[in-house]
Scaffold this motif. Structure first.
Motif, mmCIF file in Angstrom:
data_model
loop_
_atom_site.group_PDB
_atom_site.id
_atom_site.type_symbol
_atom_site.label_atom_id
_atom_site.label_comp_id
_atom_site.label_asym_id
_atom_site.label_seq_id
_atom_site.Cartn_x
_atom_site.Cartn_y
_atom_site.Cartn_z
ATOM 1 N N GLN A 1 1.556 -18.080 2.500
ATOM 2 C CA GLN A 1 2.694 -17.694 1.337
ATOM 3 C C GLN A 1 2.480 -16.325 1.056
ATOM 4 N N VAL A 2 3.315 -15.391 0.780
ATOM 5 C CA VAL A 2 3.101 -14.073 0.649
ATOM 6 C C VAL A 2 3.352 -13.861 -1.172
ATOM 7 N N GLN A 3 2.623 -13.147 -1.705
ATOM 8 C CA GLN A 3 3.041 -12.853 -3.167
ATOM 9 C C GLN A 3 3.012 -11.236 -3.231
ATOM 10 N N LEU A 4 3.601 -10.810 -4.277
ATOM 11 C CA LEU A 4 3.765 -9.464 -4.486
ATOM 12 C C LEU A 4 3.108 -9.456 -5.767
ATOM 13 N N VAL A 5 2.221 -8.614 -6.007
ATOM 14 C CA VAL A 5 1.463 -8.384 -7.288
ATOM 15 C C VAL A 5 1.470 -7.024 -7.981
ATOM 16 N N GLU A 6 2.471 -6.593 -8.993
ATOM 17 C CA GLU A 6 2.231 -5.480 -9.806
ATOM 18 C C GLU A 6 1.501 -4.956 -10.737
ATOM 19 N N SER A 7 1.169 -3.719 -10.869
ATOM 20 C CA SER A 7 0.206 -3.426 -11.715
ATOM 21 C C SER A 7 0.787 -1.931 -12.229
ATOM 22 N N GLY A 8 -0.012 -1.672 -13.426
ATOM 23 C CA GLY A 8 0.094 -0.153 -13.932
ATOM 24 C C GLY A 8 1.401 0.241 -15.109
ATOM 25 N N GLY A 9 1.920 -1.059 -15.318
ATOM 26 C CA GLY A 9 2.751 -0.514 -16.578
ATOM 27 C C GLY A 9 2.178 -0.658 -18.006
#
Length: 121
Positions: A1-9
């Motif tokens: 499974q691939v997940q994208l995790v955002e940060s920095g907002g």
């Protein structure tokens, strides 16, 4: 499974800067184009910037000269430096990767969960 995790907002004053990151976790044989989208309240999601595997970038007219997209292929990570923020940049920002999980599979789109950027005037 691939997940994208955002940060920095976060919350920033007009004229300020932020750096968004989006990292892919899990098995990804190949990542092609990467992109940032945003969706403001009551508006449709719009493409902000995209970058090819070779590093060629394109921007929406509204963010040219203020946003800089980049990627680190060794880390399966994309970044966006946002300068001279304006209140109209307030939105949820989403990352999007075209990923091929296996050598025999086709590319498909993966999305991050979204991260809030709020610009106060």
């Amino acid at each position: 499974q691939v997940q994208l995790v955002e940060s920095g907002g976060g919350l920033v004053q007009a004229g300020g800067s932020l750096r968004l990151s989006c990292a892919a976790s899990g098995r990804a044989f190949s990542i092609n184009a990467m992109a940032w989208y945003r969706q403001a309240p009551g508006k449709q999601r719009e493409l902000v910037a995209q970058i090819s595997r070779d590093g060629i970038a394109n921007y929406a007219d509204s963010v040219k000269d203020r946003f800089t997209i980049s990627r680190d292929n060794s880390k399966n990570t994309m970044y966006m430096q946002i300068d001279s923020l304006k209140p109209e940049d307030t939105a949820v920002y989403y990352c999007n990767f075209a990923i091929r999980r296996l050598p025999t599979s086709t590319y498909r789109d993966y999305w991050g969960q979204g991260i809030q950027v709020t610009v106060s005037s």
